[in-house]
Design an enzyme around this catalytic site. Structure first.
Site, PDB file in Angstrom:
ATOM      1  N   CYS A  98       0.823  -1.056  -0.123  1.00 31.88           N
ATOM      2  CA  CYS A  98       0.105  -0.102  -0.028  1.00 31.88           C
ATOM      3  C   CYS A  98       0.892   1.250  -0.011  1.00 31.88           C
ATOM      4  O   CYS A  98       1.468   1.719  -0.948  1.00 31.88           O
ATOM      5  CB  CYS A  98      -1.178   0.024   1.026  1.00 31.88           C
ATOM      6  SG  CYS A  98      -2.505   1.259   0.907  1.00 31.88           S
TER       7      CYS A  98
ATOM      8  N   HIS B  90      -2.918  -5.501   2.653  1.00 32.60           N
ATOM      9  CA  HIS B  90      -2.252  -5.269   4.132  1.00 32.60           C
ATOM     10  C   HIS B  90      -1.709  -6.593   4.571  1.00 32.60           C
ATOM     11  O   HIS B  90      -1.518  -7.728   4.167  1.00 32.60           O
ATOM     12  CB  HIS B  90      -3.054  -4.569   4.890  1.00 32.60           C
ATOM     13  CG  HIS B  90      -2.945  -2.871   4.508  1.00 32.60           C
ATOM     14  ND1 HIS B  90      -1.927  -1.967   4.949  1.00 32.60           N
ATOM     15  CD2 HIS B  90      -3.941  -2.153   3.736  1.00 32.60           C
ATOM     16  CE1 HIS B  90      -2.107  -1.194   4.364  1.00 32.60           C
ATOM     17  NE2 HIS B  90      -3.423  -0.887   3.713  1.00 32.60           N
TER      18      HIS B  90
HETATM   19  N1  GLN Z   1      -2.154   6.928   2.318  1.00 34.08           N
HETATM   20  C1  GLN Z   1      -2.251   6.127   1.067  1.00 34.08           C
HETATM   21  C2  GLN Z   1      -3.625   6.139   0.609  1.00 34.08           C
HETATM   22  O1  GLN Z   1      -4.538   6.427   1.079  1.00 34.08           O
HETATM   23  C3  GLN Z   1      -1.687   4.688   1.409  1.00 34.08           C
HETATM   24  C4  GLN Z   1      -2.787   3.915   2.709  1.00 34.08           C
HETATM   25  C5  GLN Z   1      -2.319   2.592   3.048  1.00 34.08           C
HETATM   26  O2  GLN Z   1      -1.165   2.245   3.109  1.00 34.08           O
HETATM   27  N2  GLN Z   1      -3.382   1.983   3.526  1.00 34.08           N
HETATM   28  O3  GLN Z   1      -3.784   5.694  -0.647  1.00 34.08           O
END
Ligand code: GLN
Length: 242
Positions: free
Chosen positions: A94, A192
């Protein structure tokens, strides 16, 4: 045999139990009698990629991604790019995935210039892409289940392949059905902390890639994965009913 894992930014990038992916890799190595040492590379610590056989980068909110920008620029970016070109295996999740691209423009207009290690970029949208999801992993011929939560929409350039095709959920951008990115030995995905525990074939594929780069051809002893498979299959069935 021994695998040295470098955990980039454990201090700021660890959403939704992303470190669980490291625990999973450690256990799957130890259960086979393979030693493993994990070392954090937090803000302020230089990255010496030759110390590691595999790098892991977790996810983070926009805030944390902005916090690490100054530390990432310069020497760390150069080291990471060179190591990726040299074939070091990387698992990036992510926010960590977005960090491997050229930039992330947040939904409220902040520009995060990232490493450009991979030919991709991310643009935030007001709609968040949240939930359990699944994608067909082309390379392994298996369906991967995971959990995503991002506002960034990632777009891949021609030198990067997706990890797979979205079956349920959003993936890279909710539009082109691609999920994740593959380049050399980089595995990057929006999924994740439950990624590797619920998808043992992918976990072993990444571990085998790292071990074979170090030791040459090896066979990983099979493990009893019946609990992992039942968690995976339950979620796959649930998503296919939506
Ligand atoms: N901040 C980034 C987004 O919202 C990554 C989010 C995350 O790692 N869950 O796209």
């Amino acid at each position: 045999m021994e695998l040295k894992i470098g955990h980039l930014y454990p201090d700021v990038l660890n959403l939704y139990g992303d470190r669980g992916n490291i625990l999973c890799m450690e256990k799957r190595l130890q259960w086979r009698g393979i030693d493993v040492v994990t070392t954090g590379v937090p803000i302020g610590e230089p990255l010496k990629a030759s110390d590691f056989d595999l790098l892991f980068i977790g996810g983070g909110q926009d805030f944390e991604q902005e916090v690490l920008l100054a530390d990432l620029a310069g020497a760390k970016t150069a080291e990471l790019k060179a190591a990726i070109e040299d074939g070091i295996p990387v698992l990036a999740i992510c926010g960590g995935y977005q960090m491997l691209g050229a930039y992330y423009k947040t939904w409220d207009g902040h520009q995060c210039d990232f490493t450009g290690a991979l030919d991709l970029y991310t643009v935030g949208s007001k709609e968040r892409m949240i939930g359990n999801y699944a994608f067909a992993c082309d390379e392994l011929g298996v369906n991967v289940v995971g959990f995503e939560n991002h506002s960034g929409k990632t777009w891949l350039g021609p030198s990067v392949k997706p990890m797979g095709t979205v079956l349920a959920g959003f993936g890279n951008n909710g539009e082109d059905k691609t999920e994740g990115a593959r380049y050399k030995n980089v595995f990057a995905t929006y999924s994740h902390g439950c990624l590797l525990p619920k998808n043992p074939a992918l976990a072993d594929h990444i571990l085998k890639t790292a071990l074979e780069r170090k030791y040459g051809q090896i066979d990983l002893a099979p493990l009893d994965d019946h609990l992992e498979h039942s968690a995976h299959d339950y979620m796959e069935r649930r998503l296919s009913r939506n």
